[in-house]
Design an enzyme around this catalytic site. Structure first.
Site, PDB file in Angstrom:
ATOM      1  N   GLU A  43     -27.022   1.160 -54.708  1.00  0.00           N
ATOM      2  CA  GLU A  43     -27.371   2.250 -55.017  1.00  0.00           C
ATOM      3  C   GLU A  43     -26.596   3.816 -54.159  1.00  0.00           C
ATOM      4  O   GLU A  43     -26.556   4.440 -54.018  1.00  0.00           O
ATOM      5  CB  GLU A  43     -28.693   2.462 -54.962  1.00  0.00           C
ATOM      6  CG  GLU A  43     -29.254   1.228 -56.519  1.00  0.00           C
ATOM      7  CD  GLU A  43     -29.833   0.083 -56.120  1.00  0.00           C
ATOM      8  OE1 GLU A  43     -30.072  -0.267 -57.647  1.00  0.00           O
ATOM      9  OE2 GLU A  43     -29.270  -0.236 -55.049  1.00  0.00           O
ATOM     10  N   PHE A  70     -44.082  -3.467 -62.887  1.00  0.00           N
ATOM     11  CA  PHE A  70     -42.802  -3.990 -62.032  1.00  0.00           C
ATOM     12  C   PHE A  70     -41.417  -2.681 -61.996  1.00  0.00           C
ATOM     13  O   PHE A  70     -41.331  -1.803 -62.576  1.00  0.00           O
ATOM     14  CB  PHE A  70     -42.071  -5.352 -63.007  1.00  0.00           C
ATOM     15  CG  PHE A  70     -40.719  -5.709 -62.476  1.00  0.00           C
ATOM     16  CD1 PHE A  70     -40.838  -6.436 -61.504  1.00  0.00           C
ATOM     17  CD2 PHE A  70     -39.556  -6.070 -63.122  1.00  0.00           C
ATOM     18  CE1 PHE A  70     -39.796  -6.766 -60.823  1.00  0.00           C
ATOM     19  CE2 PHE A  70     -38.840  -5.924 -62.683  1.00  0.00           C
ATOM     20  CZ  PHE A  70     -38.163  -7.237 -61.865  1.00  0.00           C
ATOM     21  N   GLN A  71     -40.984  -2.559 -60.520  1.00  0.00           N
ATOM     22  CA  GLN A  71     -40.512  -1.606 -59.934  1.00  0.00           C
ATOM     23  C   GLN A  71     -40.695  -0.738 -60.261  1.00  0.00           C
ATOM     24  O   GLN A  71     -39.577   0.063 -60.895  1.00  0.00           O
ATOM     25  CB  GLN A  71     -38.797  -2.329 -61.285  1.00  0.00           C
ATOM     26  CG  GLN A  71     -38.393  -3.286 -60.204  1.00  0.00           C
ATOM     27  CD  GLN A  71     -36.755  -3.237 -60.992  1.00  0.00           C
ATOM     28  OE1 GLN A  71     -36.553  -2.625 -61.762  1.00  0.00           O
ATOM     29  NE2 GLN A  71     -35.832  -4.341 -60.434  1.00  0.00           N
ATOM     30  N   LYS A 101     -38.365   5.009 -68.731  1.00  0.00           N
ATOM     31  CA  LYS A 101     -37.813   3.953 -70.045  1.00  0.00           C
ATOM     32  C   LYS A 101     -38.168   4.672 -71.862  1.00  0.00           C
ATOM     33  O   LYS A 101     -37.721   3.915 -72.310  1.00  0.00           O
ATOM     34  CB  LYS A 101     -37.781   3.277 -69.425  1.00  0.00           C
ATOM     35  CG  LYS A 101     -36.531   1.837 -70.768  1.00  0.00           C
ATOM     36  CD  LYS A 101     -37.314   0.455 -70.473  1.00  0.00           C
ATOM     37  CE  LYS A 101     -35.725  -0.430 -70.602  1.00  0.00           C
ATOM     38  NZ  LYS A 101     -36.090  -1.914 -70.410  1.00  0.00           N
ATOM     39  N   MET A 108     -21.272   5.323 -29.929  1.00  0.00           N
ATOM     40  CA  MET A 108     -22.013   6.512 -29.029  1.00  0.00           C
ATOM     41  C   MET A 108     -23.611   6.121 -28.388  1.00  0.00           C
ATOM     42  O   MET A 108     -23.978   6.660 -27.328  1.00  0.00           O
ATOM     43  CB  MET A 108     -22.240   7.345 -30.391  1.00  0.00           C
ATOM     44  CG  MET A 108     -22.729   8.626 -29.898  1.00  0.00           C
ATOM     45  SD  MET A 108     -21.860  10.095 -28.783  1.00  0.00           S
ATOM     46  CE  MET A 108     -21.089  10.391 -30.339  1.00  0.00           C
TER      47      MET A 108
END
Length: 593
Positions: free
Chosen positions: A63, A125-126, A175, A492
């Site tokens: 993602e 969930f999630q 959803k 760096m």
């Protein structure tokens, strides 16, 4: 004020599911590509994607890659980027690119799935509080609880993301809202009464700015990413204004390309790794015209020593940026292009000015003579600066070259040695400094410009952050080129450990690295490796001319420092230059501890 796309025509109101509304709104906003990764909470939207052809979906491998690809797409086109991810970890994986886009003012709409409304707050969930998580790092966010609000919110989000100072907007869609049906409204039906940023500068402020400019003996234009965000006309007007005034000009990291890098009036990038002439001119100027920049700490250095004797003009569309860090004498709130156009018109109406700039340019040319971006040449090892210079020389005649970078020494060397001639051809992570940005950004750029040469200038450490997006390039036939300056260190970090931490190199050396050539081949691409300076041009041409994705492992000098450098907490005129000795560098570092 209606957030409408002037080039689109809204279809008649009709009843659609929430998922269908998302795709209809994207189409009406002129979106042709979205970057995403499916999951349970966004499957209705993916089903709607399957049933249409107007909006293409690019499947990434993570993602975070979707967000950076949307950023690259947006930065290279001037359009709004779009990313689509699922709930929970999908949304939290998007936080880094959202924060990155916020700091660099990149227009982006991020669509996240959410658990059904009746499960919100139950630790389903999630589930995560996406609105709460992203509130501090986006321009605005929404949680859609009613399908009848969804179309309005979609259109409003594009308006907010692209108006005023651009930025990312998050829309969290449960959803059940995606499944539900409601009435769709087009962009012309949407008004945003509370967010109407000022674009036209006040005439009084323009007059005050012109008065300072006309009496300046040591002026300088200090330009930033706001010039590029304002559109291509802003860069054109900026060039005309510099030509008319004869003033020198410098740029932030994000502003490169707004003014031609090879023009004699351009002093190079300023700031921590900027040029000697740009930083000294900023320190000694008597009038500074800041256009679309925000006085970032990497530019200002020590604030109490920043341009101590100058009058400051600040042009910015975001009023909250003015006087936020540095007090200015003439604040000009408005769009950069419109403010620059007003200054140009006013300057042309009355060209009389008192001071001559001859002495100022004489001093600047003395600073230029230091050649602060120079470096010790070698016939035995590839110097990273030389690698960038050769890439530039071999591609500068093309007008379709787009450069992205990861973050680190290679990023600064690219900014120093690649001379950008046009806006929107340089994509890098400035404010957040996000390692892993460059490759997915290159995917987004290449998708927006299929026939262009897109090169991600990378380090061997940064590239491993989002290396999996090379597989995205393979799947979607996007011929991105990854040019790795491989010094086997987090360069760096190593440099700062040398200068500030007594050469205690804690966890900055890569004990193991992949064989990048084999990795490229394993993923279905082409791999190249080079360590010989005499073979570099041939290897670069092989990369440039290959018709598919390439990983080029360029082995460079391991202990090279990125200089010049203003150490953190120092002033503009306290630079470490490349022509001082190692002992002097060590002593400079000790004084800063």
């Amino acid at each position: 004020m209606a957030p409408k796309n002037k080039n689109s025509k809204s279809l008649p109101p009709t009843t659609l599911t929430g998922a269908e509304m998302v795709l209809r709104a994207l189409k009406e906003q002129g979106v042709d590509t979205i970057f995403g990764y499916p999951g349970g909470a966004v499957l209705p939207i993916y089903d709607a994607i399957y049933n249409q052809n107007a909006v293409e979906h690019v499947l990434v491998r993570h993602e975070q890659g979707a967000g950076h690809a949307a950023e690259g797409y947006a930065r290279s086109t001037g359009k709004c980027g779009v990313a689509l991810v699922t709930s929970g970890p999908g949304a939290t994986n998007m936080v880094t690119p959202i924060a990155d886009a916020m700091l660099d003012s990149i227009p982006m709409v991020v669509l996240t799935g959410q658990v059904p409304t009746h499960l919100i707050g139950t630790d389903a969930f999630q589930e995560c509080d996406t609105v709460g998580v992203t509130r501090a790092c986006c321009k605005h966010n929404y949680l859609v609880k009613d399908v009848n609000d969804l179309a309005r919110i979609m259109h409003e989000a594009f308006y907010v993301a692209t108006s005023g100072r651009p930025g990312p907007v998050v829309i969290d869609i449960p959803k059940d809202v995606q499944f539900a049906s409601g009435e769709y409204c087009g962009p012309e039906a949407v008004e945003h009464r509370t967010y109407q940023p000022r674009t036209e500068p006040k005439e009084k402020r323009i007059e005050q700015a012109l008065e300072l400019m006309k009496t300046a003996s040591k002026p300088i234009f200090y330009t930033g990413g706001g010039v590029i965000n304002s559109g291509p006309k802003a860069s054109k007007v900026l060039r005309e204004l510099v030509a008319e005034t004869g003033f020198p000009i410098t740029s932030t990291l994000m502003g490169l390309g707004a003014y031609p890098g090879e023009d004699e009036k351009f002093l190079g990038m300023l700031g921590m790794h900027g040029s000697y002439e740009a930083n000294n001119a900023m320190h000694d100027c008597d009038v500074m015209i800041c256009v679309g920049a925000r006085f970032d700490d990497r530019v200002t250095g020590r604030l109490d020593a920043f341009s101590p004797n100058s009058k400051k003009i600040h042009i910015d569309i975001d009023p909250s940026s003015i006087n936020k860090v540095v007090r200015v004498d003439v604040p000009v709130v408005g769009d950069c292009e419109r403010a620059l156009s007003a200054l140009l018109e006013g300057w042309r109406e009355n060209k009389k000015r008192t001071p001559s700039l001859k002495a100022w340019w004489s001093q600047i040319n003395e600073w230029k003579a230091r050649q602060s971006f120079s470096y010790p040449k070698s016939d035995e090892v590839i110097k990273p600066q030389y690698a960038i210079e050769r890439l530039y020389e071999l591609t500068k005649e093309r007008d379709d070259v787009y450069i992205t970078t990861e973050v680190g020494q290679h990023q600064m060397w690219a900014a120093q040695h690649f001379k950008f001639a046009e806006p929107n051809h340089w994509m890098t992570s400035g404010g957040l400094g996000t390692m892993g940005y460059g490759l997915p950004a290159a995917v987004g750029v290449q998708k927006a410009h299929p026939g262009a040469l897109v090169v991600d200038i990378a380090g061997e450490a940064s590239i491993q952050m989002c290396m999996q997006e090379f597989s995205t390039a393979i799947q979607h036939k996007l011929p991105v080129k990854i040019f790795i300056l491989n010094n086997e260190w987090m360069g760096m970090v190593r440099q700062w450990q040398q200068l500030l931490h007594g050469e205690r190199y804690s966890s900055s050396y890569s004990e193991t690295l992949p064989d990048f050539v084999k990795l490229a081949e394993a993923l279905g691409g082409h791999g190249i490796k080079c360590s010989d300076p005499t073979m570099l041009d041939d290897a670069l041409l092989e990369m440039i001319n290959h018709d598919g994705p390439v990983i080029f492992d360029c082995m460079v000098e391991k202990a090279e420092n990125c200089l010049p450098m203003i150490p953190s907490g120092a002033a503009h005129n306290e630079m470490i230059l490349s022509d001082i000795t190692g002992d002097e560098i060590d002593e400079a570092g000790k004084q800063l501890v």
